[in-house]
Design a protein around this motif. Structure first.
Motif, mmCIF file in Angstrom:
data_model
loop_
_atom_site.group_PDB
_atom_site.id
_atom_site.type_symbol
_atom_site.label_atom_id
_atom_site.label_comp_id
_atom_site.label_asym_id
_atom_site.label_seq_id
_atom_site.Cartn_x
_atom_site.Cartn_y
_atom_site.Cartn_z
ATOM 1 N N SER A 113 -0.969 -2.094 9.204
ATOM 2 C CA SER A 113 -2.258 -1.041 8.870
ATOM 3 C C SER A 113 -2.625 -1.512 7.491
ATOM 4 O O SER A 113 -3.984 -1.450 7.480
ATOM 5 N N ILE A 114 -2.060 -1.770 6.709
ATOM 6 C CA ILE A 114 -2.824 -2.203 5.409
ATOM 7 C C ILE A 114 -3.470 -3.588 5.767
ATOM 8 O O ILE A 114 -4.686 -3.730 5.261
ATOM 9 N N GLY A 115 -3.181 -4.438 6.485
ATOM 10 C CA GLY A 115 -4.062 -5.634 6.912
ATOM 11 C C GLY A 115 -5.132 -5.161 7.799
ATOM 12 O O GLY A 115 -6.119 -5.730 7.347
ATOM 13 N N GLY A 116 -5.198 -4.175 8.429
ATOM 14 C CA GLY A 116 -6.323 -3.768 9.411
ATOM 15 C C GLY A 116 -7.354 -3.028 8.303
ATOM 16 O O GLY A 116 -8.561 -3.143 8.789
ATOM 17 N N ARG A 117 -6.925 -2.475 7.398
ATOM 18 C CA ARG A 117 -8.003 -1.673 6.351
ATOM 19 C C ARG A 117 -8.850 -2.728 5.890
ATOM 20 O O ARG A 117 -10.030 -2.332 5.558
ATOM 21 N N LYS A 118 -8.538 -3.911 5.735
ATOM 22 C CA LYS A 118 -9.499 -5.001 5.174
ATOM 23 C C LYS A 118 -10.671 -5.064 6.246
ATOM 24 O O LYS A 118 -11.707 -5.333 5.783
#
Length: 90
Positions: free
Chosen positions: A64-69
């Motif tokens: 999810s952290i990667g998706g937030r970008k």
């Protein structure tokens, strides 16, 4: 974001049968949603979910952290090849 590569980097050391893992990005409900299916053997699925879902939640958090970008909300579902769904998406 290359979710499949990111997930493989996370899970490959946790599972025994790396050849029997399927990671697929599916169409989300909206343009900002990303649905990901991770399917593996029953034993590996159990390892990926962990006790009370702790491993699955950690995998979800990192991805999810990667998706937030990209302003994406990532939903990950775990399934076993041997039986139906093992865990529902968040």
């Amino acid at each position: 974001m290359e979710y499949e590569k990111l997930i493989h980097a996370i899970i490959d050391s946790l599972i025994e049968n790396k050849d029997a893992v399927l990671i697929r990005e599916l169409a989300g409900a909206t343009d900002n949603d990303v649905d990901i299916l991770i399917a593996a053997d029953k034993e590996d699925t159990s390892r990926l979910i962990g006790h009370k879902g702790t491993i699955a939640n950690a995998i979800r958090e990192v991805v999810s952290i990667g998706g937030r970008k990209e302003n994406k909300h990532v939903h990950i579902r775990f399934e076993s090849f041997n039986e139906g769904s093992e865990d529902k998406e968040d």
